[in-house]
Design an enzyme around this catalytic site. Structure first.
Site, PDB file in Angstrom:
ATOM      1  N   ASP A   9       0.848  -1.189   0.000  1.00 11.68           N
ATOM      2  CA  ASP A   9       0.000   0.000   0.000  1.00 11.68           C
ATOM      3  C   ASP A   9       0.886   1.243   0.000  1.00 11.68           C
ATOM      4  O   ASP A   9       2.072   1.174   0.348  1.00 11.68           O
ATOM      5  CB  ASP A   9      -0.895  -0.049   1.242  1.00 11.68           C
ATOM      6  N   ASP A  11      -0.379   5.112   0.936  1.00 14.56           N
ATOM      7  CA  ASP A  11      -0.706   6.026   2.032  1.00 14.56           C
ATOM      8  C   ASP A  11      -0.828   5.271   3.350  1.00 14.56           C
ATOM      9  O   ASP A  11      -1.601   4.324   3.476  1.00 14.56           O
ATOM     10  CB  ASP A  11      -2.018   6.751   1.744  1.00 14.56           C
TER      11      ASP A  11
END
Length: 228
Positions: A9, A11
């Site tokens: 991922d 953020d």
């Protein structure tokens, strides 16, 4: 034999924390170590494809899962895992007055993002959206997309495409929208991840966000993650 693919991922996982967009130097160095070890790195993000591809280029990453799994860009080709026109849904969501549209929505195809304006924005958006769509939050924005699409489904598609068992794929994330891929692959949640992400993961490291990602890469390279 260790992990063949690392899905990460952006953020809250490669950043300094879950409330900033600034990338962690420790995370970037760890990402490079994983690449240098021969692991195929895939960036999985809720962001739109154009933005994701731009960030990936600067990270030295070629493959991208964008829009929370609605789009997969691999080996130079983009594949749509969703279908349909989101314009009617968008109008219904904006009519609630509870959110403002993300500036990225102009170039998003299926997963639309919104900035909450009130505390109960998620609940109000859910009430406005008809069946067949998912409403959730990444911690950075509220997302609405066709049901059945998430990062987990994209990881399963990716594994089939690459001919790799999902057990040989590591995934690292921090939020509710990462839970699907953490459950599908050999999931590792960073220390400040949401409870949903932690429950879905095989392992939870102590460090938050970017520092946690560094720990996750340490675990992967030491042979402590991934199994068929």
């Amino acid at each position: 034999m260790g992990c063949k693919v690392l899905v990460v991922d952006l953020d809250g996982t490669l950043t300094l924390s879950r409330n900033t967009y600034e990338l962690s130097v420790e995370a970037l160095l760890a990402l490079r170590r994983a690449r240098d070890a021969g692991i195929r790195v895939v960036l999985a993000t809720a962001n739109g494809l154009d933005f994701a591809l731009t960030v990936a280029r600067y990270l030295g990453v070629r493959d991208v899962i964008a829009e929370n799994g609605c789009l997969v860009h691999i080996d130079g080709e983009t594949h749509e895992l969703c279908s349909g026109d989101m314009s009617e849904v968008d109008r219904a969501v904006l009519a609630t007055g509870a959110v403002a549209p993300s500036h990225q929505n102009k170039c998003r195809r299926f997963d639309l993002a919104y900035v909450p304006l009130v505390e109960n924005a998620v609940e109000r958006v859910k009430a406005a959206v008809r069946p067949g769509y998912v409403v959730d939050s990444s911690g950075y924005a509220i997302h609405v997309r066709p049901a059945g699409a998430d990062k987990g489904a994209a990881v399963r598609w990716l594994c089939e495409r690459l001919g790799v068992s999902c057990g040989w794929v590591a995934a690292v994330g921090d939020s509710d929208v990462d839970a699907g891929m953490l459950a599908t692959a050999w999931g590792i949640a960073v220390g400040n991840a949401t409870e949903a992400a932690k429950r879905a993961a095989r392992a939870v490291v102590r460090g938050p966000s970017g520092l946690g990602f560094k720990e996750a890469v340490d675990l992967i390279l030491s042979g402590g993650a991934c199994a068929p």
